[in-house]
Design an enzyme around this catalytic site. Structure first.
Site, PDB file in Angstrom:
ATOM      1  N   ASP A 256     -13.474 -10.893 -58.339  1.00 14.25           N
ATOM      2  CA  ASP A 256     -13.878 -12.151 -57.711  1.00 14.25           C
ATOM      3  C   ASP A 256     -12.984 -13.332 -58.093  1.00 14.25           C
ATOM      4  OD1 ASP A 256     -16.153 -13.674 -56.283  1.00 14.25           O
ATOM      5  OD2 ASP A 256     -15.875 -14.773 -58.156  1.00 14.25           O
ATOM      6  N   ALA A 257     -12.520 -14.047 -57.094  1.00 12.13           N
ATOM      7  CA  ALA A 257     -11.611 -15.174 -57.327  1.00 12.13           C
ATOM      8  C   ALA A 257     -12.287 -16.293 -58.122  1.00 12.13           C
ATOM      9  CB  ALA A 257     -11.092 -15.714 -55.991  1.00 12.13           C
TER      10      ALA A 257
END
Length: 305
Positions: A256-257
């Site tokens: 996840d960014a």
DNA sequence: ATCCAGGAACTGT
DNA sequence: ACAGTTCATGGA
């Protein structure tokens, strides 16, 4: 699950490790959210249970949560399902003492817990909503994701207006199973996302995909594998859904960014950590990696819009 | 303009 | 199994 029905409201009795105000911060994180509204410290949310559409006014009244019904009272056998929804939504089945204990070995988590104590993973109990919201959010910034969701909900969802405010229900999979890709393209969904979303809707309408059958599998890997068999669902989406919908506290969307950005800021790194580095950082998060992720996400909207 | 967003499927090796 | 490419758009 602990709850009491009173004459004019429903009272939920959460576990001790819960802070309604912290959860309100999360719920208020986007001004574009259409599935609930926050007014004067209460959350207003429309819920459909069987054929009943009920407006809830949810307020904290420490240590309880009070549910009022501004429009009309539910039928008496619906109270329990409302209580269940709230219980799941706030993830009250988890005993956060386990998380706090695990975090005692991790300086960064300790500092996050000191700030956000009582915050719980706010879930998305509805599988169709969880899956399609995750798909909508793939590879775009969160602001645009909310724009797309708003268009989607306002185009295909049911609504109800009360005292000048309009409340929305997320579109049903029955409805979305019948639309065409072009209708979503018109809302600026990419062709592929449109295909994924309609595909999920059709699988659910056919009864091939249900929350119950996923949960029946008990173990992490088989559930993840089943989710990833769905077109449009990769590792990130599978973990996101396990975290937000299936209430698996160790689900971990490691790619996840937002997680990467939060780790960079919390640890003062020069650049975002690589996956292998995150595995090292998360060594002490075992069994609670969803909670660690959620608290890290929380750290990103210190001053949000 | 260029790069990155709460990625995943597809294609070629 | 693995790496590179494509999808599509908004924000910084």
């Amino acid at each position: 699950m602990k709850w009491k029905r009173h004459e004019s409201y429903l009272e939920i009795l959460p576990p001790k490790e819960f802070d309604f105000k912290e959860c309100l911060v999360f719920l208020g994180r986007s001004s574009q959210e259409v599935l609930h509204q926050i007014k004067a410290g209460s959350v207003y949310k429309l819920l459909k249970i069987k054929d009943e559409t009920i407006l809830l006014k949810i307020s904290g009244s420490s240590p309880s949560i009070l549910i009022e019904f501004p429009i009309q009272f539910p039928s008496s056998n619906t109270y329990e399902e409302i209580a269940e929804y709230i219980w799941e939504w706030f993830d009250f089945d988890q005993d956060l003492n386990g998380f706090y204990q695990a975090a005692s070995k991790d300086e960064m988590l300790q500092s996050l817990i000191a700030k956000y104590k009582g915050l719980r993973v706010i879930g998305i109990p509805d599988l169709f909503e969880a899956l399609t919201w995750a798909i909508i959010g793939q590879q775009i910034n969160l602001g645009f994701a909310y724009t797309l969701k708003k268009r989607f909900v306002e185009q295909f969802g049911e609504s109800l207006t009360f005292e000048g405010d309009t409340y929305w229900l997320y579109p049903s999979y029955e409805k979305i199973a019948q639309i065409r890709v072009e209708e979503l393209r018109g809302l600026q969904f990419t062709r592929r996302k449109a295909e994924y979303i309609i595909g999920v809707a059709r699988a659910m309408a056919n009864g091939k995909l249900t929350k119950a059958s996923l949960l029946q599998q008990k173990e992490y890997q088989p559930i993840k594998k089943s989710l990833m068999a769905i077109r449009g669902v990769g590792a990130w989406t599978a973990d996101y859904v396990m975290m937000k919908c299936l209430q698996i506290p160790d689900a971990f969307p490691i790619a996840d960014a937002g997680l990467h950005q939060a780790l960079k800021l919390q640890l003062g790194l020069k650049q975002k950590p690589a996956i292998e580095e995150i595995n090292v950082i998360a060594a002490n998060w075992e069994n609670w990696r969803a909670y660690a992720t959620f608290y890290l996400w929380r750290s990103l909207y210190e001053s949000n819009k």
